[in-house]
Scaffold this motif. Structure first.
Motif, short mmCIF file in Angstrom:
data_model
loop_
_atom_site.label_atom_id
_atom_site.label_comp_id
_atom_site.label_asym_id
_atom_site.label_seq_id
_atom_site.Cartn_x
_atom_site.Cartn_y
_atom_site.Cartn_z
N TRP A 61 0.83 -1.21 0.00
CA TRP A 61 0.00 0.00 0.00
C TRP A 61 0.87 1.26 0.00
O TRP A 61 0.48 2.28 -0.59
N THR A 62 2.03 1.21 0.64
CA THR A 62 2.92 2.37 0.65
C THR A 62 3.48 2.63 -0.75
O THR A 62 3.53 3.79 -1.20
N VAL A 63 3.86 1.58 -1.44
CA VAL A 63 4.33 1.75 -2.83
C VAL A 63 3.20 2.29 -3.70
O VAL A 63 3.40 3.20 -4.52
N ALA A 64 2.01 1.75 -3.50
CA ALA A 64 0.85 2.25 -4.26
C ALA A 64 0.58 3.71 -3.95
O ALA A 64 0.22 4.49 -4.84
N VAL A 68 0.46 6.44 -6.82
CA VAL A 68 -0.79 7.17 -7.01
C VAL A 68 -0.61 8.64 -6.65
O VAL A 68 -1.21 9.52 -7.28
N GLY A 69 0.24 8.92 -5.67
CA GLY A 69 0.51 10.32 -5.33
C GLY A 69 1.14 11.07 -6.49
O GLY A 69 0.76 12.21 -6.78
N VAL A 70 2.08 10.43 -7.17
CA VAL A 70 2.71 11.07 -8.34
C VAL A 70 1.68 11.24 -9.46
O VAL A 70 1.61 12.29 -10.11
N LEU A 71 0.87 10.20 -9.68
CA LEU A 71 -0.16 10.30 -10.73
C LEU A 71 -1.22 11.33 -10.38
O LEU A 71 -1.73 12.03 -11.27
N VAL A 76 -3.49 12.68 -13.50
CA VAL A 76 -3.91 11.48 -14.23
C VAL A 76 -5.01 10.74 -13.49
O VAL A 76 -5.95 10.24 -14.09
N VAL A 77 -4.90 10.65 -12.16
CA VAL A 77 -5.91 9.97 -11.35
C VAL A 77 -6.51 10.97 -10.37
O VAL A 77 -5.86 11.96 -10.00
N PRO A 78 -7.74 10.73 -9.91
CA PRO A 78 -8.33 11.65 -8.93
C PRO A 78 -7.62 11.56 -7.58
O PRO A 78 -7.00 10.55 -7.24
N VAL A 79 -7.74 12.61 -6.80
CA VAL A 79 -7.07 12.68 -5.50
C VAL A 79 -7.65 11.65 -4.53
O VAL A 79 -6.97 11.20 -3.61
N GLY A 80 -8.88 11.21 -4.76
CA GLY A 80 -9.48 10.20 -3.89
C GLY A 80 -8.72 8.89 -3.88
O GLY A 80 -8.79 8.13 -2.91
N ALA A 81 -7.99 8.61 -4.93
CA ALA A 81 -7.20 7.38 -4.98
C ALA A 81 -6.09 7.41 -3.93
O ALA A 81 -5.71 6.36 -3.39
N ALA A 83 -6.41 8.76 -1.02
CA ALA A 83 -7.08 8.45 0.24
C ALA A 83 -7.29 6.94 0.39
O ALA A 83 -7.20 6.39 1.49
N ILE A 84 -7.56 6.25 -0.70
CA ILE A 84 -7.74 4.79 -0.65
C ILE A 84 -6.44 4.12 -0.23
O ILE A 84 -6.44 3.22 0.63
N CYS A 85 -5.33 4.56 -0.78
CA CYS A 85 -4.03 3.99 -0.40
C CYS A 85 -3.72 4.30 1.05
O CYS A 85 -3.21 3.44 1.79
N GLY A 86 -4.03 5.51 1.48
CA GLY A 86 -3.81 5.87 2.88
C GLY A 86 -4.66 5.03 3.82
O GLY A 86 -4.20 4.62 4.89
N ALA A 87 -5.90 4.74 3.41
CA ALA A 87 -6.76 3.89 4.23
C ALA A 87 -6.21 2.47 4.31
O ALA A 87 -6.28 1.83 5.37
N GLY A 88 -5.64 1.96 3.22
CA GLY A 88 -5.02 0.64 3.25
C GLY A 88 -3.86 0.57 4.22
O GLY A 88 -3.72 -0.39 4.97
#
Length: 105
Positions: A61-64, A68-71, A76-81, A83-88
């Motif tokens: 999840w940290t790698v993700a 996702v933070g860079v994306l 490229v991806v919404p900021v909500g993604a 939050a999903i990684c942070g929740a994991g």
């Protein structure tokens, strides 16, 4: 010998000689539902170090989160993604004490 489109095929060594794994006919599903005592015993669960599993999950999840933070920074991806990684990561860290307590189970 059996015949295929490419010609005759010799039988495999040992083909047709099934090892006898059952000493009686295989019971039907209905028989097993009506008579659960005829089932095989449940095998023991495999020994797994849950602390290691949780730590690997948190690392993934940290790698993700980094990817996702860079994306998300490039749009490229919404900021909500993020939050999903942070929740994991958060859920994994919350599960770590539980995994340590149940290490010997």
């Amino acid at each position: 010998m059996t015949r295929t489109s490419s010609g005759p095929v010799p039988p495999r060594p040992g083909a047709g000689a099934w090892p006898a794994t059952y000493d009686r006919p295989v019971p039907s599903v209905m028989t097993l539902l009506l008579h659960p005592e005829r089932r095989r015993p449940t095998p023991a669960p495999p020994a797994t170090d849950l602390v290691r599993v949780v730590l690997v999950g948190v690392a993934v999840w940290t790698v993700a989160l980094v990817v996702v933070g860079v994306l998300a920074a490039t749009g490229v991806v919404p900021v909500g993604a993020v939050a999903i990684c942070g929740a994991g990561i958060l859920l994994g860290l919350l599960g770590l004490p539980w995994a340590r307590r149940h290490r010997g189970d």
